[in-house]
Design an enzyme around this catalytic site. Structure first.
Site, PDB file in Angstrom:
ATOM      1  CB  CYS A 290      28.515  40.079  46.238  1.00 56.51           C
ATOM      2  SG  CYS A 290      29.285  41.663  45.885  1.00 56.51           S
TER       3      CYS A 290
ATOM      4  CB  CYS B  16      29.999  45.357  47.615  1.00 53.52           C
ATOM      5  SG  CYS B  16      31.217  44.986  48.818  1.00 53.52           S
TER       6      CYS B  16
ATOM      7  CB  CYS C 199      35.340  51.086  50.787  1.00 45.05           C
ATOM      8  SG  CYS C 199      34.930  49.597  49.890  1.00 45.05           S
TER       9      CYS C 199
ATOM     10  CB  CYS D 287      31.467  42.300  40.247  1.00 45.89           C
ATOM     11  SG  CYS D 287      32.790  41.145  40.663  1.00 45.89           S
TER      12      CYS D 287
ATOM     13  CD  GLU E  79      27.306  51.110  45.747  1.00 43.74           C
ATOM     14  OE1 GLU E  79      27.892  50.595  46.718  1.00 43.74           O
ATOM     15  OE2 GLU E  79      26.207  50.748  45.342  1.00 43.74           O
TER      16      GLU E  79
ATOM     17  CB  CYS F 260      30.208  36.411  45.520  1.00 37.78           C
ATOM     18  SG  CYS F 260      31.952  36.262  45.062  1.00 37.78           S
TER      19      CYS F 260
HETATM   20  N1  SAH Z   1      35.969  41.368  44.649  1.00 40.49           N
HETATM   21  C1  SAH Z   1      36.698  41.568  45.862  1.00 40.49           C
HETATM   22  C2  SAH Z   1      36.197  42.783  46.645  1.00 40.49           C
HETATM   23  C3  SAH Z   1      34.770  42.610  47.072  1.00 40.49           C
HETATM   24  S1  SAH Z   1      34.032  43.347  48.425  1.00 40.49           S
HETATM   25  C4  SAH Z   1      36.585  40.320  46.730  1.00 40.49           C
HETATM   26  O1  SAH Z   1      35.810  39.442  46.407  1.00 40.49           O
HETATM   27  O2  SAH Z   1      37.323  40.212  47.698  1.00 40.49           O
HETATM   28  C5  SAH Z   1      34.852  43.042  49.886  1.00 40.49           C
HETATM   29  C6  SAH Z   1      34.313  41.905  50.743  1.00 40.49           C
HETATM   30  O3  SAH Z   1      32.917  42.018  51.108  1.00 40.49           O
HETATM   31  C7  SAH Z   1      34.459  40.572  50.065  1.00 40.49           C
HETATM   32  O4  SAH Z   1      35.021  39.675  50.975  1.00 40.49           O
HETATM   33  C8  SAH Z   1      33.042  40.224  49.733  1.00 40.49           C
HETATM   34  O5  SAH Z   1      32.872  38.846  49.544  1.00 40.49           O
HETATM   35  C9  SAH Z   1      32.300  40.775  50.923  1.00 40.49           C
HETATM   36  N2  SAH Z   1      30.854  40.942  50.721  1.00 40.49           N
HETATM   37  C10 SAH Z   1      30.188  41.253  49.596  1.00 40.49           C
HETATM   38  N3  SAH Z   1      28.861  41.306  49.814  1.00 40.49           N
HETATM   39  C11 SAH Z   1      28.679  41.020  51.117  1.00 40.49           C
HETATM   40  C12 SAH Z   1      27.523  40.910  51.959  1.00 40.49           C
HETATM   41  N4  SAH Z   1      26.297  41.093  51.475  1.00 40.49           N
HETATM   42  N5  SAH Z   1      27.714  40.608  53.257  1.00 40.49           N
HETATM   43  C13 SAH Z   1      28.959  40.431  53.761  1.00 40.49           C
HETATM   44  N6  SAH Z   1      30.076  40.495  53.025  1.00 40.49           N
HETATM   45  C14 SAH Z   1      29.952  40.791  51.709  1.00 40.49           C
END
Ligand code: SAH
Length: 349
Positions: free
Chosen positions: A118, A332, A104, A111, A91, A115
């Site tokens: 995510c 994401c 973005c 990944c 994406e 988390c």
């Molecule tokens: N791997 C990198 C980039 C990830 S995406 C990182 O962890 O920073 C960018 C941001 O969006 C990250 O801070 C991630 O934790 C957040 N994110 C992912 N899914 C989310 C969700 N469902 N709601 C809010 N933030 C989210």
């Protein structure tokens, strides 16, 4: 075979030499690649046909293809699903705001950081993207939208520091003057907190922005949300961040996803203030974007505002991400996940 977008603009001089071409051809090639945004060598008609054929074989230009894009809503946010040569899908999102555009981009297919909230990590990491595929995300969208983005954030699928070399190479290409020429301070890398990656970036001598996904004011909460915290806990992470700031003079932005009752209370804001008040730090609050696989809830808007207010009153430079592209599987990895689920569902029936 070397994919065209894996080369730095300055590499093309040497390529032309190898191919026995005069130096001015390098200029024409760069003009075609990054000014005209050609999608095949055939289109570069300033070059003789035999050279175009040779380039197509030795320096292919076909990293990613558009599969689908979500209809952009009134805010203009458009999410693209792109397909690589091996059929894997990633994406990338086009986000217009206030007359500027942020794109973005993804660094991996899926990944491995898992988390809790995510969508990208739900199915693990299939593979890292090549530098060529990372650059190609920007080229495909720039071609489709008729302009380069003003800003790039590596906040799509994947953990950029688990694909360090390819991400850095791609960002150098995107930043290059004879390439897309996107200013280093308009390029942001976001990490979940891979300490060796932060340490390495501090030594690169680049001006890219760094964001660190903190999401919690203590280890107990962070452990629940981010397995990476078991490897590098908050104190260790902040030591690396401080060293980064000392070395580069750059201020780090801490991302903080607000989850109702879990990390959005006044006491959490106070703990976060304690952690960050003596540091050069910015905070970006992200109200949780709900995903099916995570039971956490988005806090009411008033709670998000109260959290923001507490940080601002403590003198911490804080912003709150506007909720955007909601209709477009905004979080994401959601679009890819939905497509994979649809496909699996389809085969079961
Ligand atoms: N791997 C990198 C980039 C990830 S995406 C990182 O962890 O920073 C960018 C941001 O969006 C990250 O801070 C991630 O934790 C957040 N994110 C992912 N899914 C989310 C969700 N469902 N709601 C809010 N933030 C989210």
């Amino acid at each position: 075979m070397t994919p065209a977008y894996s080369l730095l603009p300055t590499d093309w001089t040497a390529v032309c030499k190898t191919l026995g071409l005069p130096a001015f051809r390098a200029k024409q090639i760069l003009q075609g690649l990054y000014k005209d945004c050609i999608s095949s060598w055939e289109a570069l008609t300033t070059l003789p046909g035999t050279i175009r054929e040779q380039l197509a074989i030795e320096y292919p230009l076909t990293a990613l293809k558009e599969v689908t894009r979500t209809p952009s809503g009134i805010d203009g946010v458009t999410k693209f699903l792109l397909e690589a040569q091996d059929g894997e899908r990633i994406e990338t999102v086009w986000i217009p705001a206030d007359g500027r555009v942020t794109q973005c981009i993804s660094s991996q297919v899926g990944c491995n950081m898992h988390c809790a909230f995510c969508a990208s990590g739900q199915l693990g990491c299939v593979r890292s993207l090549t530098a060529d595929e990372i650059v190609s995300q920007v080229m495909v969208l720039s071609k489709a939208m008729g302009t380069y983005p003003n800003n790039i954030v590596v906040m799509g699928m994947g953990e950029p520091f688990m694909n360090y070399d390819n991400v850095l190479r791609a960002l150098r290409i995107l930043n290059a003057q004879q390439g897309p020429n996107i200013g280093a301070r308009h390029i942001t890398i976001s990490t979940c907190g891979i300490v060796p990656g932060i340490e390495k970036l501090a030594q690169e001598g680049v001006q890219f922005e760094l964001s660190v996904s903190l999401h919690a004011p203590n280890d107990e909460i962070r452990n629940k949300l981010m397995p990476v915290n078991k490897r590098w806990h908050i104190q260790e992470l902040l030591v690396a961040c401080d060293a980064y700031t000392a070395q580069t003079g750059r201020i780090i932005t801490y991302e903080y996803t607000l989850v109702h009752h879990l990390n959005d209370r006044r006491q959490h804001a106070d703990m976060l203030i304690q952690l960050l008040r003596k540091r050069k730090a910015r905070v970006n609050l992200i109200p949780l974007s709900p995903v099916e696989e995570f039971e956490g809830k988005t806090p009411p808007h008033a709670d998000c505002l109260a959290f923001l207010d507490a940080l601002l009153k403590a003198g911490i430079h804080t912003t709150m991400r506007r909720s955007r592209g909601k209709q477009a599987d905004a979080a994401c990895g959601q679009l890819r996940l939905r497509k994979i689920k649809e496909a699996n569902h389809g085969t079961k029936e």
